[in-house]
Design a protein around this motif. Structure first.
Motif, PDB file in Angstrom:
ATOM      1  N   ARG A   1     -17.522  92.632 133.353  1.00  0.00           N
ATOM      2  CA  ARG A   1     -17.462  93.842 132.525  1.00  0.00           C
ATOM      3  C   ARG A   1     -16.263  93.792 131.584  1.00  0.00           C
ATOM      4  NH1 ARG A   1     -15.676  99.507 133.025  1.00  0.00           N
ATOM      5  NH2 ARG A   1     -17.087 100.753 131.752  1.00  0.00           N
ATOM      6  N   LEU A   2     -15.186  93.142 132.018  1.00  0.00           N
ATOM      7  CA  LEU A   2     -14.005  93.006 131.170  1.00  0.00           C
ATOM      8  C   LEU A   2     -14.170  91.929 130.101  1.00  0.00           C
ATOM      9  CD1 LEU A   2     -10.998  93.284 133.657  1.00  0.00           C
ATOM     10  CD2 LEU A   2     -11.547  94.857 131.805  1.00  0.00           C
TER      11      LEU A   2
ATOM     12  N   TYR B   1     -12.279  98.430 136.120  1.00  0.00           N
ATOM     13  CA  TYR B   1     -13.729  98.402 136.333  1.00  0.00           C
ATOM     14  C   TYR B   1     -14.350  99.794 136.252  1.00  0.00           C
ATOM     15  CZ  TYR B   1     -18.157  97.181 138.652  1.00  0.00           C
ATOM     16  OH  TYR B   1     -19.481  96.987 138.964  1.00  0.00           O
ATOM     17  N   SER B   2     -13.709 100.756 136.846  1.00  0.00           N
ATOM     18  CA  SER B   2     -14.296 102.094 136.907  1.00  0.00           C
ATOM     19  C   SER B   2     -13.531 103.139 136.108  1.00  0.00           C
ATOM     20  CB  SER B   2     -14.386 102.556 138.364  1.00  0.00           C
ATOM     21  OG  SER B   2     -13.125 102.506 138.987  1.00  0.00           O
ATOM     22  N   SER B   3     -12.347 102.785 135.593  1.00  0.00           N
ATOM     23  CA  SER B   3     -11.507 103.787 134.943  1.00  0.00           C
ATOM     24  C   SER B   3     -11.314 103.564 133.451  1.00  0.00           C
ATOM     25  CB  SER B   3     -10.125 103.835 135.616  1.00  0.00           C
ATOM     26  OG  SER B   3     -10.251 104.155 136.981  1.00  0.00           O
ATOM     27  N   PHE B   4     -11.540 102.343 132.966  1.00  0.00           N
ATOM     28  CA  PHE B   4     -11.283 102.056 131.555  1.00  0.00           C
ATOM     29  C   PHE B   4     -12.427 102.565 130.680  1.00  0.00           C
ATOM     30  CE2 PHE B   4      -7.989  98.426 131.106  1.00  0.00           C
ATOM     31  CZ  PHE B   4      -7.115  99.149 131.912  1.00  0.00           C
ATOM     32  N   SER B   5     -12.073 103.128 129.537  1.00  0.00           N
ATOM     33  CA  SER B   5     -13.079 103.546 128.568  1.00  0.00           C
ATOM     34  C   SER B   5     -13.622 102.318 127.846  1.00  0.00           C
ATOM     35  CB  SER B   5     -12.457 104.506 127.558  1.00  0.00           C
ATOM     36  OG  SER B   5     -11.465 103.836 126.783  1.00  0.00           O
ATOM     37  N   THR B   6     -14.703 102.520 127.103  1.00  0.00           N
ATOM     38  CA  THR B   6     -15.299 101.429 126.326  1.00  0.00           C
ATOM     39  C   THR B   6     -14.293 100.867 125.324  1.00  0.00           C
ATOM     40  OG1 THR B   6     -17.473 102.458 126.542  1.00  0.00           O
ATOM     41  CG2 THR B   6     -17.215 100.801 124.822  1.00  0.00           C
ATOM     42  N   THR B   7     -13.487 101.749 124.748  1.00  0.00           N
ATOM     43  CA  THR B   7     -12.483 101.315 123.767  1.00  0.00           C
ATOM     44  C   THR B   7     -11.416 100.443 124.415  1.00  0.00           C
ATOM     45  OG1 THR B   7     -12.833 103.331 122.470  1.00  0.00           O
ATOM     46  CG2 THR B   7     -10.795 102.102 122.077  1.00  0.00           C
ATOM     47  N   LEU B   8     -10.917 100.858 125.578  1.00  0.00           N
ATOM     48  CA  LEU B   8      -9.892 100.070 126.276  1.00  0.00           C
ATOM     49  C   LEU B   8     -10.430  98.700 126.673  1.00  0.00           C
ATOM     50  CD1 LEU B   8      -8.153 102.727 128.565  1.00  0.00           C
ATOM     51  CD2 LEU B   8      -7.182 101.559 126.581  1.00  0.00           C
TER      52      LEU B   8
ATOM     53  N   ALA C   1     -12.847  97.051 125.169  1.00  0.00           N
ATOM     54  CA  ALA C   1     -12.996  96.257 123.942  1.00  0.00           C
ATOM     55  C   ALA C   1     -11.647  95.691 123.501  1.00  0.00           C
ATOM     56  CB  ALA C   1     -13.609  97.117 122.842  1.00  0.00           C
ATOM     57  N   ASP C   2     -10.591  96.494 123.588  1.00  0.00           N
ATOM     58  CA  ASP C   2      -9.248  96.021 123.225  1.00  0.00           C
ATOM     59  C   ASP C   2      -8.812  94.877 124.139  1.00  0.00           C
ATOM     60  OD1 ASP C   2      -9.118  97.883 121.224  1.00  0.00           O
ATOM     61  OD2 ASP C   2      -7.917  99.322 122.354  1.00  0.00           O
ATOM     62  N   PHE C   3      -9.022  95.066 125.435  1.00  0.00           N
ATOM     63  CA  PHE C   3      -8.658  94.014 126.386  1.00  0.00           C
ATOM     64  C   PHE C   3      -9.455  92.744 126.096  1.00  0.00           C
ATOM     65  CE2 PHE C   3      -9.827  91.674 130.201  1.00  0.00           C
ATOM     66  CZ  PHE C   3      -8.592  91.341 130.715  1.00  0.00           C
ATOM     67  N   ARG C   4     -10.738  92.911 125.844  1.00  0.00           N
ATOM     68  CA  ARG C   4     -11.618  91.757 125.633  1.00  0.00           C
ATOM     69  C   ARG C   4     -11.171  90.945 124.425  1.00  0.00           C
ATOM     70  NH1 ARG C   4     -17.299  93.960 125.540  1.00  0.00           N
ATOM     71  NH2 ARG C   4     -16.944  94.171 127.775  1.00  0.00           N
ATOM     72  N   ASN C   5     -10.802  91.623 123.352  1.00  0.00           N
ATOM     73  CA  ASN C   5     -10.351  90.909 122.153  1.00  0.00           C
ATOM     74  C   ASN C   5      -9.061  90.143 122.413  1.00  0.00           C
ATOM     75  OD1 ASN C   5     -12.502  91.833 120.608  1.00  0.00           O
ATOM     76  ND2 ASN C   5     -11.414  93.674 119.943  1.00  0.00           N
ATOM     77  N   LYS C   6      -8.142  90.763 123.145  1.00  0.00           N
ATOM     78  CA  LYS C   6      -6.872  90.094 123.440  1.00  0.00           C
ATOM     79  C   LYS C   6      -7.072  88.889 124.346  1.00  0.00           C
ATOM     80  CE  LYS C   6      -4.029  94.254 122.920  1.00  0.00           C
ATOM     81  NZ  LYS C   6      -3.183  95.254 123.625  1.00  0.00           N
ATOM     82  N   VAL C   7      -7.913  89.055 125.362  1.00  0.00           N
ATOM     83  CA  VAL C   7      -8.059  87.979 126.335  1.00  0.00           C
ATOM     84  C   VAL C   7      -8.826  86.800 125.743  1.00  0.00           C
ATOM     85  CG1 VAL C   7     -10.237  88.604 127.488  1.00  0.00           C
ATOM     86  CG2 VAL C   7      -8.369  87.633 128.816  1.00  0.00           C
TER      87      VAL C   7
END
Length: 561
Positions: free
Chosen positions: A300-301, A462-469, A471-477
């Motif tokens: 999911r991340l 997994y259960s607490s992050f919003s879609t925006t958070l 997406a931000d994590f995904r781009n950085k990683v």
């Protein structure tokens, strides 16, 4: 309270005293091995049990808490988990595990992996029962969801019955005024035929404030109707110390079942969770294959949603679920290592104890996953199709193959109180596989990087992050993975390849035709027409050495950070 670790062996007699049946462990001789992850509470023994994932174990007998698994069993006794900050980790883990299991069940409603009983409801103020923080939170949230309509009705009714036509004669005759100056007096109770004071507001304010505190602390996404004032911050901390006294003073105001149950819940909370009475049935929520939950948490991340792509193009689902039955844990497209084209990054999450690494079997499977994706994209190319226009796996001029980034990712725990830091970092050596050792751009030459990530961060996200958070994590990683691969290939001591580029004045098509046998699998032309040669440090061919006069040293652009 008792704490066990998944996969660890314990004396069978000890487990039999804790669990009413053996569904949470398997017996081998005198030992029982915990097979479930989650929590369990038995009414018969009044024992709350946490079964933590094996990622909480380090090497040998040590846990991430710095003590042995046997010392951990009774490490937290019945009197130490009240409001002590030293044990915040068990409260947080309780909530996030509960939410992660529910999130998994919501994402896969047809899955039967999650096993659970009905949620607890606390109804009494007897002093004989021990309950966890999780029990209290769940009871407050369940009670609020079940009764919020009735609570709102009480507020509307109280507003409706506010005195609008006071009977001043009766008020003066029976009331006691408060003198606020020489000539002014105030009557705090105005008499009329309706109810005068909303005696329920004080209790409901306490209840709403507790629910709001849970909601803010653990991101429970509970929508609270703001019809009553909420006590927050320092005032709430003060209320925790004085709340029990306040509740005792207003105990006999309430007669309805809802308000009495609300009073009991607040009493339990303010008395530090040691007075409650619940169902006779055991209470639990567990899963026997937590590795599947961990894979989905990481996916999911890292990965895009597996929705079908419109317009007749290929779906990423077809790349994730291979025709040979293999399922890739994580796959996403991102910028190639060599140019501005895109390529698929292929990941495999490994659910191990902290500090463990993948074995030979896992490495072999990862290389197979990569080969399947490469072949799938080549098949598309042969059929004049592609997943996306910018995806580029093979260069037609050199017949070389682009580098396919692969990675393992492990969950680990260094700090049991750390939920905010991802701590994604390389872990272990880069693993390579090849058919021809000196050919970097051969389709069988593959590399797998290894990373570890803070398990508690993944659990919370997994259960607490919003879609925006996310997406931000995904781009950085994605950038992190690419940067680390580029660092690797720019370091000849590590990758064993030295990179060169053909000088601009030399026509690379004719050059490749004339030296194809010598350069096969060692060259690749990028999307921006850079002819790259990768020379292995142990490739001592005299003919190749002579060709180097036409090249200059090349460094891959990046990494960005």
């Amino acid at each position: 309270m008792k704490i066990f670790i998944e996969g660890e062996g314990y004396n069978i007699e000890e487990l039999e005293k804790v669990f009413n049946n053996s569904q949470f462990y398997t017996q081998h001789g005198y030992l029982g091995f915990i097979k479930s992850v989650g929590y369990y509470h038995s009414f018969a023994t009044d024992e709350l049990v946490f079964m933590l994932p094996k990622v909480f174990m380090k090497e040998e007998d040590r846990t991430v808490f710095g003590i042995s698994k046997h010392d951990l069993i009774d490490f937290i006794n019945s009197g130490s988990t009240k409001h002590s900050a030293d044990y915040d980790w068990i409260r947080s883990i309780s909530i996030y595990f509960y939410k992660s299991l529910l999130e998994f069940k919501n994402r896969f409603p047809d899955s039967e992996l999650v096993n659970y009983s009905a949620a607890y409801q606390l109804k009494s103020t007897e002093r004989t029962m021990q309950y966890s923080y999780l029990d209290i939170v769940l009871s407050f949230i369940n009670f609020y969801k079940k009764n919020k309509s009735q609570i709102l009705y009480k507020h509307i009714d109280a507003v409706k019955n506010t005195p609008k036509k006071p009977k001043w004669e009766k008020t003066v005759r029976k009331g006691n005024p408060v003198l606020i100056s020489d000539n002014t007096s105030v009557y705090t109770q105005v008499r009329n035929k309706h109810k005068l004071i909303n005696t329920e507001e004080e209790l409901i304010t306490y209840f709403f404030s507790i629910v709001n505190n849970f909601n803010e602390q653990h991101s429970l996404n509970i929508k609270i109707d703001k019809v009553y004032p909420l006590i927050r911050g320092k005032k709430f901390e003060e209320l925790k110390r004085t709340g029990l006294n306040k509740l005792r003073k207003i105990k006999y105001r309430y007669f309805s079942d809802v308000l009495r149950a609300m009073h009991s819940l607040c009493y339990i909370y303010f008395s530090q969770f040691d007075s409650a009475k619940g169902k006779v049935n055991d209470d639990f929520i567990v899963i026997d294959h937590y590795n599947i939950v961990f894979e989905d948490m990481v996916d999911r991340l890292f990965s895009e949603e597996l929705n079908d792509i419109k317009g007749g193009r290929v779906s990423i689902k077809e790349l994730k679920y291979n025709e040979d039955g293999k399922i890739i844990d994580h796959i996403f497209d991102h910028r190639s290592l060599l140019d501005d084209s895109d390529i698929f990054y292929i990941g495999d999450s490994k659910y191990y104890k902290s500090n463990n690494e993948a074995g030979k079997g896992s490495r072999f499977k990862q290389f197979t996953y990569a080969k399947n994706v490469i072949q799938y994209n080549i098949d598309l190319l042969n059929d004049n199709k592609r997943y996306r226009a910018n995806i580029r796996y093979r260069d037609e001029i050199t017949e070389g193959y682009n580098i396919t980034p692969n990675f393992f990712i492990y969950g680990y725990i260094d700090n049991v109180n750390s939920y905010e830091m991802q701590d994604l970092r390389p872990n272990g050596e880069v693993i390579s596989s090849y058919h021809f050792e000196h050919r970097l751009f051969d389709r069988d030459t593959l590399f797998v990087h290894q990373y570890k990530i803070n398990f508690l961060f993944v659990l919370k996200a997994y259960s607490s992050f919003s879609t925006t958070l996310i997406a931000d994590f995904r781009n950085k990683v994605k950038g992190t993975f690419r940067d680390e691969f580029i660092r690797y290939f720019n370091n000849v001591d590590k990758c064993k390849y030295k990179l060169y580029r053909l000088k601009d004045e030399i026509p690379y098509e004719n050059f490749m035709d004339q030296n194809f046998r010598l350069l096969n699998g060692k060259c690749f032309v990028t999307a921006d027409n850079v002819f790259i040669l990768a020379k292995h440090v142990e490739d001592r061919s005299d003919d190749l050495e002579r060709l180097l006069d036409h090249f200059e040293v090349y460094t891959i652009k990046g990494p960005i950070t």
